[in-house]
Design a protein around this motif. Structure first.
Motif, PDB file in Angstrom:
ATOM      1  N   UNK A  38       0.828  -1.205   0.000  1.00 46.65           N
ATOM      2  CA  UNK A  38       0.000   0.000   0.000  1.00 46.65           C
ATOM      3  C   UNK A  38       0.864   1.257   0.000  1.00 46.65           C
ATOM      4  N   UNK A  39       1.955   1.243   0.736  1.00 46.02           N
ATOM      5  CA  UNK A  39       2.868   2.388   0.713  1.00 46.02           C
ATOM      6  C   UNK A  39       3.443   2.592  -0.691  1.00 46.02           C
ATOM      7  N   UNK A  40       3.765   1.512  -1.358  1.00 44.87           N
ATOM      8  CA  UNK A  40       4.263   1.615  -2.731  1.00 44.87           C
ATOM      9  C   UNK A  40       3.177   2.156  -3.658  1.00 44.87           C
ATOM     10  N   UNK A  41       1.966   1.646  -3.499  1.00 49.55           N
ATOM     11  CA  UNK A  41       0.860   2.066  -4.354  1.00 49.55           C
ATOM     12  C   UNK A  41       0.552   3.561  -4.215  1.00 49.55           C
ATOM     13  N   UNK A  42       0.664   4.087  -2.991  1.00 50.45           N
ATOM     14  CA  UNK A  42       0.301   5.476  -2.732  1.00 50.45           C
ATOM     15  C   UNK A  42       1.463   6.450  -2.911  1.00 50.45           C
ATOM     16  N   UNK A  43       2.665   5.970  -3.177  1.00 53.76           N
ATOM     17  CA  UNK A  43       3.801   6.859  -3.374  1.00 53.76           C
ATOM     18  C   UNK A  43       3.629   7.612  -4.703  1.00 53.76           C
ATOM     19  N   UNK A  44       3.996   8.906  -4.760  1.00 57.81           N
ATOM     20  CA  UNK A  44       3.850   9.665  -6.008  1.00 57.81           C
ATOM     21  C   UNK A  44       4.523   9.015  -7.212  1.00 57.81           C
ATOM     22  N   UNK A  45       5.642   8.308  -6.979  1.00 59.61           N
ATOM     23  CA  UNK A  45       6.344   7.667  -8.080  1.00 59.61           C
ATOM     24  C   UNK A  45       5.497   6.585  -8.750  1.00 59.61           C
ATOM     25  N   UNK A  46       4.570   5.985  -8.010  1.00 54.52           N
ATOM     26  CA  UNK A  46       3.746   4.919  -8.561  1.00 54.52           C
ATOM     27  C   UNK A  46       2.946   5.404  -9.760  1.00 54.52           C
ATOM     28  N   UNK A  47       2.548   6.672  -9.727  1.00 51.59           N
ATOM     29  CA  UNK A  47       1.787   7.225 -10.856  1.00 51.59           C
ATOM     30  C   UNK A  47       2.621   7.225 -12.130  1.00 51.59           C
ATOM     31  N   UNK A  48       3.899   7.555 -12.003  1.00 50.35           N
ATOM     32  CA  UNK A  48       4.777   7.611 -13.177  1.00 50.35           C
ATOM     33  C   UNK A  48       5.092   6.222 -13.715  1.00 50.35           C
ATOM     34  N   UNK A  49       4.923   5.203 -12.891  1.00 49.15           N
ATOM     35  CA  UNK A  49       5.324   3.843 -13.268  1.00 49.15           C
ATOM     36  C   UNK A  49       4.139   2.942 -13.598  1.00 49.15           C
ATOM     37  N   UNK A  50       2.923   3.501 -13.571  1.00 48.85           N
ATOM     38  CA  UNK A  50       1.757   2.633 -13.734  1.00 48.85           C
ATOM     39  C   UNK A  50       1.641   2.101 -15.157  1.00 48.85           C
TER      40      UNK A  50
END
Length: 423
Positions: free
Chosen positions: A288-300
């Motif tokens: 969940x911490x990974x999912x909510x990190x801002x970087x996750x948006x760039x890597x989706x």
């Protein structure tokens, strides 16, 4: 010289413009006109030459028959997708309910079908997340757990993953500091224990999936490292979700999680046999911490990847698995039949035993008994540049077309390509 607009008015080129795009058709016309200027063809042949030069599709990527004997060939796009995955991608190519609940009309969790399929495939994972490749999954985990802190890693696992990219460079780019322990060939639990401290963000285990070290070697198991009291991240690389009997030395997500790993990262387009994707599996709070990190948006990942991944996980056996389990005797029969037919047509072709490999940074050192059609080396280039392109490997001064990586229903296409190249 016929005018460009006059040539473009040819009904065949008008129809091609609707399929390929006007710019592609106009380029073909320009090339045909240049041939006429050079005297290679007559002016009256320009339209015919332009039609003949049209590509089969707008994109420059071409479908290739992989006859190299490397099941997961990185230069040929890694895992070939299953028909179910291709169909699912085509179905999702238009408007799709990627983040929409058709029942309630409200926004829904992105890619929930693929995430559910991945969770069902690996019950040992409390939660899962998907990004665009395994390097991205590792970067996201390292950023969340260790930015500004230390990652403890064995010197024997500071690997290069291809095209000059190296794990240590990747990790340092997240703002983490590397605490290297052990030696190239041996790293023990004591080495890790001596390095772990208040600045430790995580311990990272990287499976050396593209090379093999033999002899006086030793490493700490994930089950030992869980006693260190810090998150243990395991990069298993090749994407096995459960144990594979044919590849007993290759780690799988289920076994590693059951051994106590907090997070596991893996590739979707290797032994899993799906699209390019990075899989994150493990503890619910960390995922969940990974999912909510801002970087996750760039890597989706996009909707096509989600569709293909879900179909890979839920659907029938993928091509990689079919190739892995191909019967060597049946491959020999296919090679003999193909070589016999070609020899009857005057081609220097013969069936020979061969050894295939998993490839794609998986199962290093493992060979798979196979069979190939042996041809003169001079046919390599015309086969690669023909239609369809057929890519083999050169061995002992001969071109080998290894049938373990060629689907059985493509033998006819291979035969026709060889006859054309030999003509």
């Amino acid at each position: 010289m016929p005018r460009t607009d006059a040539v473009l008015a040819d009904p065949r080129l008008v129809a091609a413009g609707g399929r390929l795009g006007r710019s592609v058709v106009k380029d073909a016309v320009s090339r045909a006109q240049q041939r006429a200027r050079l005297g290679e063809i007559g002016p009256e042949q320009v339209a015919d030459a332009a039609v003949a030069a049209l590509p089969p599709q707008t994109a420059s990527l071409r479908a290739v028959i992989n006859a190299t004997g490397v099941l997961i060939h990185t230069n040929l796009g890694r895992a070939p997708l299953s028909p179910a995955a291709v169909e699912s991608m085509a179905g999702a190519a238009g408007a799709a309910d990627v983040e929409f609940d058709l029942q309630t009309g409200a926004r829904a969790r992105r890619g929930r079908g693929a995430l559910d399929a991945l969770t069902r495939a690996v019950p040992a994972a409390e939660d899962v997340h998907v990004v665009n490749n395994n390097a991205a999954a590792l970067v996201l985990a390292a950023t969340v757990l260790a930015a500004g802190r230390e990652i403890v890693i064995s010197r024997g696992e500071l690997v290069e993953i291809g095209d000059g990219f190296r794990i240590p460079d990747l990790l340092v780019s997240t703002g983490a500091r590397l605490r290297e322990v052990g030696t190239t060939n041996r790293t023990s639990y004591r080495d890790y224990a001596a390095a772990v401290g208040p600045e430790t963000g995580c311990v990272l285990k990287v499976h050396p999936s593209n090379f093999l070290i033999e002899g006086f070697t030793g490493s700490a198991e994930v089950s030992e490292l869980t006693a260190l009291g810090v998150p243990v991240v395991a990069d298993i690389g090749s994407g096995l979700l459960t144990r594979e009997p044919l590849l007993p030395a290759e780690p799988d997500a289920t076994t590693v999680l059951e051994a106590g790993a907090d997070l596991v990262t893996a590739s979707g387009d290797k032994l899993l046999g799906g699209p390019q994707a990075g899989l994150l599996l493990g503890r619910r709070d960390l995922v969940e911490r990974c999912r909510r990190h801002p970087l996750a948006r760039a890597l989706r990942v996009d909707k096509l990847t989600l569709a293909a991944l879900e179909a890979t996980l839920r659907g029938p056996a993928v091509p990689v698995r079919q190739a892995l389990y191909a019967d060597p005797a049946a491959l020999g029969d296919r090679a003999a039949a193909l070589a016999g037919a070609l020899a009857g047509a005057g081609v220097d072709a013969r069936a020979v035993p061969s050894e295939a490999a998993v490839g794609g940074g998986g199962a290093p050192g493992v060979t798979l008994p196979s069979a190939a059609v042996s041809l003169p080396e001079r046919l390599a280039v015309p086969l690669r540049t023909g239609e369809p392109p057929v890519v083999g490997r050169i061995e002992g001064g001969r071109l080998l077309l290894d049938l373990r990586t060629v689907p059985g229903d493509r033998d006819g296409d291979v035969a026709r390509a060889i006859l054309e190249a030999s003509g």
